[in-house]
Design an enzyme around this catalytic site. Structure first.
Site, PDB file in Angstrom:
ATOM      1  N   HIS A   1       0.372  -0.786  -0.489  1.00 10.72           N
ATOM      2  CA  HIS A   1       0.025  -0.236   0.022  1.00 10.72           C
ATOM      3  C   HIS A   1       1.030   1.364  -0.078  1.00 10.72           C
ATOM      4  O   HIS A   1       2.507   1.276   0.883  1.00 10.72           O
ATOM      5  CB  HIS A   1      -0.613  -0.125   1.217  1.00 10.72           C
ATOM      6  CG  HIS A   1      -1.599   0.683   1.150  1.00 10.72           C
ATOM      7  ND1 HIS A   1      -1.471   1.617   1.477  1.00 10.72           N
ATOM      8  CD2 HIS A   1      -3.628   1.019   0.279  1.00 10.72           C
ATOM      9  CE1 HIS A   1      -3.026   2.631   1.000  1.00 10.72           C
ATOM     10  NE2 HIS A   1      -4.184   2.178   0.769  1.00 10.72           N
TER      11      HIS A   1
ATOM     12  N   GLU B   1      -7.690  -4.629  -0.395  1.00 11.60           N
ATOM     13  CA  GLU B   1      -8.047  -6.025  -1.202  1.00 11.60           C
ATOM     14  C   GLU B   1      -8.257  -7.603  -1.099  1.00 11.60           C
ATOM     15  O   GLU B   1      -9.228  -8.469  -2.047  1.00 11.60           O
ATOM     16  CB  GLU B   1      -7.521  -5.423  -2.700  1.00 11.60           C
ATOM     17  CG  GLU B   1      -7.438  -4.227  -2.894  1.00 11.60           C
ATOM     18  CD  GLU B   1      -8.977  -3.871  -3.197  1.00 11.60           C
ATOM     19  OE1 GLU B   1      -9.723  -4.123  -2.971  1.00 11.60           O
ATOM     20  OE2 GLU B   1      -8.831  -3.220  -4.807  1.00 11.60           O
TER      21      GLU B   1
END
Ligand code: ACO
Length: 363
Positions: free
Chosen positions: A247, A306
């Site tokens: 991320h 996700e």
């Protein structure tokens, strides 16, 4: 921060009251509430109200009925879902139908835009499975109606709670790529529909909202926990990235991953295949984290939202190609709130580029 644009790291592109992403502590705050206070405790309609509060005149205290009416209103656009659109990816088809809505800045436009990804995703999913789209049921809440319109059968209360938990968990997340895109377009005063279309387009890419479908592909290709290390090593040897990990902001675990995992566990009651699938995914996750740590010791690559999004949406029987659309169903409220905030207090967003090309030859 405008990261990802050389020379603009550290530049603040927008002040916001909407959400704060603390990448070092792994904390997400949405309008003064922690993610844990909201996810699993609030409906999507209530989360949308929280985001919209102060940005629209005449905002009703409960958005459930107005949003249901907006679903019914936008359903008329489904008539434009022709064979050519059905053959596209769900994201492209959903975006094309959303683009049929008129631009505007008022609450009615905003509610139609919140309704649009839900109604159009369900219609496209059904059409791609060879079924006729189902009209909205205005007696239902948003999450329940999405599941009914997509699958054609009434969902259980546990399934509705799971989808609500997901939509609330992803409804806003600071100045991510799609929200930034939406704010840039809103800053030109183009209108809410244009801003939402920018958000949908940015979300579509695999480095942002397009990752959860490939997470399912990864799990299916690995097949069993024993195969995880070999498969992951081979993938990384080919220069591929592992979807659902890493991320830009979080240097610790993405708090949304745990919120979603908790919600999935609450639904996994032993009577279905979910507990086994979850245990398998956890084994793959552990293998991936271990290998990423070995290969990138100086970069903290952790599980992002996700990974468990994929498991959650699979448990709700959404087809993987439509996963990113379901992300848009939740994030659209954040895009709209950010667009309104940008128009209310911001200027045109116009970063400067740094020219590194050749200089003109002297005449
Ligand atoms: N798998 C393998 N390696 C990775 C991964 C990953 N998932 N993520 C980052 N890396 C590596 C990069 O290859 C790079 O290595 P290098 O320095 O040897 O070249 C290093 O870690 C740093 O990568 P960056 O690209 O600088 O990290 P960035 O902050 O730009 O990327 C991103 C963030 C795009 C999310 C990245 O981690 C990624 O591609 N992840 C996979 C896709 C994904 O899961 N996307 C969803 C993100 S969550 C969301 O948007 C809602």
């Amino acid at each position: 921060m405008i990261e990802g644009i050389d020379g603009l790291e550290g530049v603040v592109a927008a002040e916001t009251v909407l959400s704060e992403v603390d990448g070092a502590a792994g904390r997400l705050v949405i309008r003064g509430r922690s993610l844990d206070q909201l996810s699993g405790h609030t409906s999507f309609e209530a989360a949308t109200h929280l985001l919209f509060d102060g940005f629209f005149d005449g905002l009703p205290a409960d958005l459930t009925q107005p949003l249901a009416d907006a679903r019914s209103e936008v359903f008329s656009e489904v008539r434009a879902l022709d064979a050519e659109l059905v053959a596209r990816t769900p994201m492209e088809a959903m975006r094309a139908l959303t683009a049929r809505l008129a631009d505007g800045d008022d609450l009615a436009t905003a509610l139609r835009l919140v309704a649009a990804p839900a109604v159009f995703t369900a219609a496209v999913t059904r059409a791609q499975a060879g079924h006729a789209p189902l009209a909205p049921d205005t007696a239902l809440g948003h999450a329940a109606d999405i599941l009914r319109m997509t699958r054609g059968t009434a969902p259980t209360a546990a399934e509705v709670a799971l989808l609500d938990a997901y939509l609330v968990t992803v409804c806003d997340h600071g100045l991510n790529a799609s929200t930034f895109a939406a704010r840039v377009v809103a800053s030109t005063r183009a209108g809410l529909t244009s801003a939402v279309l920018a958000g949908i387009s940015a979300l579509k890419g695999p480095l942002h909202g397009g990752a959860p479908g490939p997470v399912i592909d990864m799990l299916d290709a690995i097949g069993s926990p024993d195969n995880a290390r070999a498969w992951i090593e081979a993938e990384l040897d080919c220069g591929e990235r592992l979807m659902g990990f890493g991320h830009r902001v979080y240097r610790v675990r993405d708090p949304r991953a745990d919120a979603l995992k908790r919600a999935i566990k609450a639904m996994a009651d032993g009577s279905n295949a979910l507990p086994g699938r979850l245990a398998f995914a956890e084994a793959v996750e552990q293998a991936a984290l271990q290998i990423l740590k070995e290969r990138k010791p100086n970069r903290s690559l952790q599980t992002n939202v996700e990974f468990y999004t994929a498991l959650l949406l699979e448990a709700l029987a959404f087809p993987p190609p439509a996963f990113t659309c379901v992300f848009a169903i939740g994030r659209v409220s954040g895009w709209i709130a950010h667009a309104r905030e940008q128009v209310a207090g911001g200027r045109l967003i116009r970063p400067q580029s740094r020219y590194v090309g050749p200089t003109p030859l002297a005449a």
